[in-house]
Design a protein around this motif. Structure first.
Motif, PDB file in Angstrom:
ATOM      1  N   MET A   1      56.747  19.487  34.156  1.00 50.21           N
ATOM      2  CA  MET A   1      55.612  19.518  35.093  1.00 50.21           C
ATOM      3  C   MET A   1      54.934  20.894  35.016  1.00 50.21           C
ATOM      4  O   MET A   1      53.697  20.989  34.952  1.00 50.21           O
ATOM      5  CB  MET A   1      56.086  19.248  36.529  1.00 50.21           C
ATOM      6  CG  MET A   1      56.560  17.820  36.776  1.00 50.21           C
ATOM      7  SD  MET A   1      55.245  16.567  36.768  1.00 50.21           S
ATOM      8  CE  MET A   1      54.536  16.802  38.399  1.00 50.21           C
TER       9      MET A   1
ATOM     10  N   ASN B   1      47.937   9.912  39.964  1.00 52.33           N
ATOM     11  CA  ASN B   1      47.568  10.283  41.336  1.00 52.33           C
ATOM     12  C   ASN B   1      46.175   9.775  41.689  1.00 52.33           C
ATOM     13  O   ASN B   1      45.955   9.248  42.777  1.00 52.33           O
ATOM     14  CB  ASN B   1      47.588  11.806  41.501  1.00 52.33           C
ATOM     15  CG  ASN B   1      48.977  12.310  41.835  1.00 52.33           C
ATOM     16  OD1 ASN B   1      49.866  11.527  42.148  1.00 52.33           O
ATOM     17  ND2 ASN B   1      49.153  13.611  41.757  1.00 52.33           N
TER      18      ASN B   1
ATOM     19  N   ASP C   1      47.937  21.509  41.290  1.00 52.48           N
ATOM     20  CA  ASP C   1      46.783  21.147  42.126  1.00 52.48           C
ATOM     21  C   ASP C   1      46.585  22.060  43.334  1.00 52.48           C
ATOM     22  O   ASP C   1      45.453  22.463  43.629  1.00 52.48           O
ATOM     23  CB  ASP C   1      46.926  19.708  42.636  1.00 52.48           C
ATOM     24  CG  ASP C   1      46.311  18.700  41.678  1.00 52.48           C
ATOM     25  OD1 ASP C   1      45.839  19.124  40.600  1.00 52.48           O
ATOM     26  OD2 ASP C   1      46.306  17.499  42.009  1.00 52.48           O
TER      27      ASP C   1
ATOM     28  N   GLY D   1      54.449  21.571  40.694  1.00 49.78           N
ATOM     29  CA  GLY D   1      54.125  20.588  39.654  1.00 49.78           C
ATOM     30  C   GLY D   1      53.047  21.058  38.704  1.00 49.78           C
ATOM     31  O   GLY D   1      53.137  22.123  38.101  1.00 49.78           O
TER      32      GLY D   1
ATOM     33  N   ASP E   1      58.757  25.068  40.431  1.00 51.14           N
ATOM     34  CA  ASP E   1      59.133  23.668  40.356  1.00 51.14           C
ATOM     35  C   ASP E   1      60.471  23.578  39.635  1.00 51.14           C
ATOM     36  O   ASP E   1      60.789  24.421  38.803  1.00 51.14           O
ATOM     37  CB  ASP E   1      58.060  22.876  39.593  1.00 51.14           C
ATOM     38  CG  ASP E   1      58.117  21.380  39.879  1.00 51.14           C
ATOM     39  OD1 ASP E   1      57.265  20.881  40.635  1.00 51.14           O
ATOM     40  OD2 ASP E   1      59.030  20.705  39.344  1.00 51.14           O
ATOM     41  N   ILE E   2      61.225  22.558  39.946  1.00 51.27           N
ATOM     42  CA  ILE E   2      62.520  22.364  39.303  1.00 51.27           C
ATOM     43  C   ILE E   2      62.333  21.802  37.893  1.00 51.27           C
ATOM     44  O   ILE E   2      63.241  21.867  37.069  1.00 51.27           O
ATOM     45  CB  ILE E   2      63.392  21.400  40.171  1.00 51.27           C
ATOM     46  CG1 ILE E   2      64.883  21.578  39.844  1.00 51.27           C
ATOM     47  CG2 ILE E   2      62.962  19.952  39.999  1.00 51.27           C
ATOM     48  CD1 ILE E   2      65.794  20.873  40.846  1.00 51.27           C
TER      49      ILE E   2
ATOM     50  N   VAL F   1      66.049  12.847  39.988  1.00 55.15           N
ATOM     51  CA  VAL F   1      64.681  13.208  40.395  1.00 55.15           C
ATOM     52  C   VAL F   1      64.024  13.986  39.258  1.00 55.15           C
ATOM     53  O   VAL F   1      62.861  13.774  38.917  1.00 55.15           O
ATOM     54  CB  VAL F   1      64.671  14.041  41.701  1.00 55.15           C
ATOM     55  CG1 VAL F   1      63.301  14.660  41.946  1.00 55.15           C
ATOM     56  CG2 VAL F   1      65.064  13.172  42.887  1.00 55.15           C
TER      57      VAL F   1
ATOM     58  N   ALA G   1      53.617  20.521  48.609  1.00 55.12           N
ATOM     59  CA  ALA G   1      52.794  19.310  48.734  1.00 55.12           C
ATOM     60  C   ALA G   1      53.441  18.164  47.966  1.00 55.12           C
ATOM     61  O   ALA G   1      53.688  18.290  46.767  1.00 55.12           O
ATOM     62  CB  ALA G   1      51.386  19.570  48.198  1.00 55.12           C
ATOM     63  N   PHE G   2      53.716  17.097  48.644  1.00 59.58           N
ATOM     64  CA  PHE G   2      54.345  15.908  48.054  1.00 59.58           C
ATOM     65  C   PHE G   2      55.594  16.291  47.262  1.00 59.58           C
ATOM     66  O   PHE G   2      55.864  15.737  46.206  1.00 59.58           O
ATOM     67  CB  PHE G   2      53.343  15.144  47.186  1.00 59.58           C
ATOM     68  CG  PHE G   2      52.101  14.750  47.945  1.00 59.58           C
ATOM     69  CD1 PHE G   2      52.197  13.885  49.028  1.00 59.58           C
ATOM     70  CD2 PHE G   2      50.854  15.261  47.615  1.00 59.58           C
ATOM     71  CE1 PHE G   2      51.071  13.531  49.764  1.00 59.58           C
ATOM     72  CE2 PHE G   2      49.717  14.921  48.342  1.00 59.58           C
ATOM     73  CZ  PHE G   2      49.824  14.049  49.417  1.00 59.58           C
TER      74      PHE G   2
ATOM     75  N   GLN H   1      62.404  26.769  39.571  1.00 58.91           N
ATOM     76  CA  GLN H   1      63.256  27.014  40.740  1.00 58.91           C
ATOM     77  C   GLN H   1      63.670  25.702  41.378  1.00 58.91           C
ATOM     78  O   GLN H   1      62.894  24.746  41.398  1.00 58.91           O
ATOM     79  CB  GLN H   1      62.463  27.776  41.817  1.00 58.91           C
ATOM     80  CG  GLN H   1      61.955  29.140  41.459  1.00 58.91           C
ATOM     81  CD  GLN H   1      62.973  30.240  41.684  1.00 58.91           C
ATOM     82  OE1 GLN H   1      63.913  30.100  42.481  1.00 58.91           O
ATOM     83  NE2 GLN H   1      62.800  31.350  40.985  1.00 58.91           N
ATOM     84  N   ASN H   2      64.872  25.701  41.938  1.00 56.93           N
ATOM     85  CA  ASN H   2      65.275  24.599  42.812  1.00 56.93           C
ATOM     86  C   ASN H   2      64.989  25.042  44.248  1.00 56.93           C
ATOM     87  O   ASN H   2      65.487  26.092  44.676  1.00 56.93           O
ATOM     88  CB  ASN H   2      66.773  24.323  42.623  1.00 56.93           C
ATOM     89  CG  ASN H   2      67.259  23.166  43.477  1.00 56.93           C
ATOM     90  OD1 ASN H   2      66.574  22.712  44.395  1.00 56.93           O
ATOM     91  ND2 ASN H   2      68.453  22.682  43.191  1.00 56.93           N
TER      92      ASN H   2
ATOM     93  N   PHE I   1      60.424  13.035  37.110  1.00 57.52           N
ATOM     94  CA  PHE I   1      59.236  13.845  36.872  1.00 57.52           C
ATOM     95  C   PHE I   1      59.069  14.243  35.410  1.00 57.52           C
ATOM     96  O   PHE I   1      57.953  14.479  34.959  1.00 57.52           O
ATOM     97  CB  PHE I   1      59.191  15.036  37.837  1.00 57.52           C
ATOM     98  CG  PHE I   1      58.831  14.591  39.218  1.00 57.52           C
ATOM     99  CD1 PHE I   1      57.526  14.223  39.504  1.00 57.52           C
ATOM    100  CD2 PHE I   1      59.793  14.453  40.205  1.00 57.52           C
ATOM    101  CE1 PHE I   1      57.179  13.757  40.762  1.00 57.52           C
ATOM    102  CE2 PHE I   1      59.464  13.988  41.469  1.00 57.52           C
ATOM    103  CZ  PHE I   1      58.149  13.646  41.745  1.00 57.52           C
TER     104      PHE I   1
HETATM  105  N1  SAM Z   1      52.652  19.717  44.472  1.00 56.81           N
HETATM  106  C1  SAM Z   1      52.190  18.940  43.328  1.00 56.81           C
HETATM  107  C2  SAM Z   1      51.040  18.064  43.746  1.00 56.81           C
HETATM  108  O1  SAM Z   1      50.766  17.970  44.947  1.00 56.81           O
HETATM  109  O2  SAM Z   1      50.397  17.453  42.884  1.00 56.81           O
HETATM  110  C3  SAM Z   1      53.321  18.116  42.684  1.00 56.81           C
HETATM  111  C4  SAM Z   1      53.984  17.093  43.560  1.00 56.81           C
HETATM  112  S1  SAM Z   1      55.083  16.042  42.686  1.00 56.81           S
HETATM  113  C5  SAM Z   1      54.868  14.493  43.530  1.00 56.81           C
HETATM  114  C6  SAM Z   1      56.687  16.531  43.243  1.00 56.81           C
HETATM  115  C7  SAM Z   1      57.285  17.723  42.508  1.00 56.81           C
HETATM  116  O3  SAM Z   1      58.497  18.127  43.152  1.00 56.81           O
HETATM  117  C8  SAM Z   1      57.658  17.439  41.054  1.00 56.81           C
HETATM  118  O4  SAM Z   1      56.950  18.299  40.205  1.00 56.81           O
HETATM  119  C9  SAM Z   1      59.166  17.690  41.019  1.00 56.81           C
HETATM  120  O5  SAM Z   1      59.634  18.206  39.794  1.00 56.81           O
HETATM  121  C10 SAM Z   1      59.352  18.664  42.165  1.00 56.81           C
HETATM  122  N2  SAM Z   1      60.723  18.759  42.699  1.00 56.81           N
HETATM  123  C11 SAM Z   1      61.580  17.758  42.986  1.00 56.81           C
HETATM  124  N3  SAM Z   1      62.741  18.237  43.463  1.00 56.81           N
HETATM  125  C12 SAM Z   1      62.610  19.596  43.507  1.00 56.81           C
HETATM  126  C13 SAM Z   1      63.466  20.660  43.920  1.00 56.81           C
HETATM  127  N4  SAM Z   1      64.685  20.419  44.385  1.00 56.81           N
HETATM  128  N5  SAM Z   1      63.006  21.918  43.815  1.00 56.81           N
HETATM  129  C14 SAM Z   1      61.763  22.180  43.344  1.00 56.81           C
HETATM  130  N6  SAM Z   1      60.908  21.214  42.946  1.00 56.81           N
HETATM  131  C15 SAM Z   1      61.326  19.939  43.023  1.00 56.81           C
END
Ligand code: SAM
Length: 237
Positions: free
Chosen positions: A87, A30, A66, A63, A82-83, A15, A126-127, A108-109, A19
């Protein structure tokens, strides 16, 4: 990766790769994929969160910022987590270009946060949740870092209950989105993964039960476009 069996560590690693690959073209993609709609969904989400001046809000999986930008503009102190450092780096640049203040950035995870218990007034994601490998662990962490009286909000794709629209969307997402990904982000596989992760995500009622299982009260699910997208919310009481 889609339907292939991989270990949790491997899934999280992949994952992160998705990203890293899409970070630079993420915002353009998007707009293209949703025809600009994601902006309206995000506006609606933030109206529901109702961030107030001085509140401490954690925007998880934030991310490129937004959601965080919309909340910071209303005077909240937002920690964007964000992990994926790529991003976050795009997000930092955008914040600088727009002169948005009140933001902290933290890698952060979502499954294991380094924040203390009861640190935040609200938690937004969000997403992001559907990309997390261990969703129950992430929901528990959300509950832990919220203050008593704190609010949880999640914006995520779900399943629309409008039958014709569901078929149309399925064709669009399976056939067209990966092609847009190929041309614009030069990465068809990442967009194929993103669509598959949407299809595998639990429906609105099942996800609401997971939020309750993490300890949240007054859990609600609000459908957008018949449930194509949904906003789940809950309270820590
Ligand atoms: N919230 C933003 C938006 O709405 O535009 C970004 C959404 S993006 C689709 C998903 C995000 O989730 C990515 O930036 C990805 O790195 C992050 N992500 C995935 N797994 C994660 C985890 N375990 N912990 C934190 N972030 C994570």
């Amino acid at each position: 990766f889609g339907h292939e069996q991989v270990s949790p560590e491997e899934k999280t690693r992949r994952v992160r790769g998705v990203f890293s690959s899409v970070a630079a073209s993420y915002d353009v993609m998007n707009d293209l994929m949703s025809g600009g709609q994601h902006r309206l969904w995000k506006d609606r989400f933030v109206r529901l969160v109702r961030p107030r001046a001085g509140e401490a809000i954690l925007d998880m999986a934030g991310g490129t910022g937004d959601i965080a930008f919309r909340m910071a503009r209303r005077g909240a102190r937002v920690t964007v987590s964000d992990i994926n450092p790529e991003m976050l780096a795009v997000g930092r640049e955008r914040a600088k270009a727009r002169a948005i203040e009140g933001l902290d950035w933290s890698e952060q995870n979502a499954e294991r946060l380094t924040f203390a218990d009861r640190s935040f007034d609200a938690y937004t994601i969000a997403f992001g949740i559907r990309n997390v490998t261990d969703i129950p662990a992430a929901l528990k962490e959300a509950h832990r870092v919220l203050k008593t009286g704190g609010r949880f909000y999640c914006l995520e794709f779900s399943q629309t209950r409008w039958p014709g629209f569901a078929t149309l969307y399925e064709t669009y997402s399976r056939r067209i989105v990966p092609k847009i990904g190929k041309v614009v982000a030069k990465d068809e596989d990442s967009y194929r993964y993103l669509i598959e992760s949407i299809e595998r995500f639990p429906d609105m009622a099942a996800f609401a039960r997971m939020i309750e299982a993490a300890g949240f009260a007054r859990v609600k699910a609000e459908p957008i476009l018949g449930g194509l997208v949904a906003i789940h919310s809950g309270w820590k009481i």
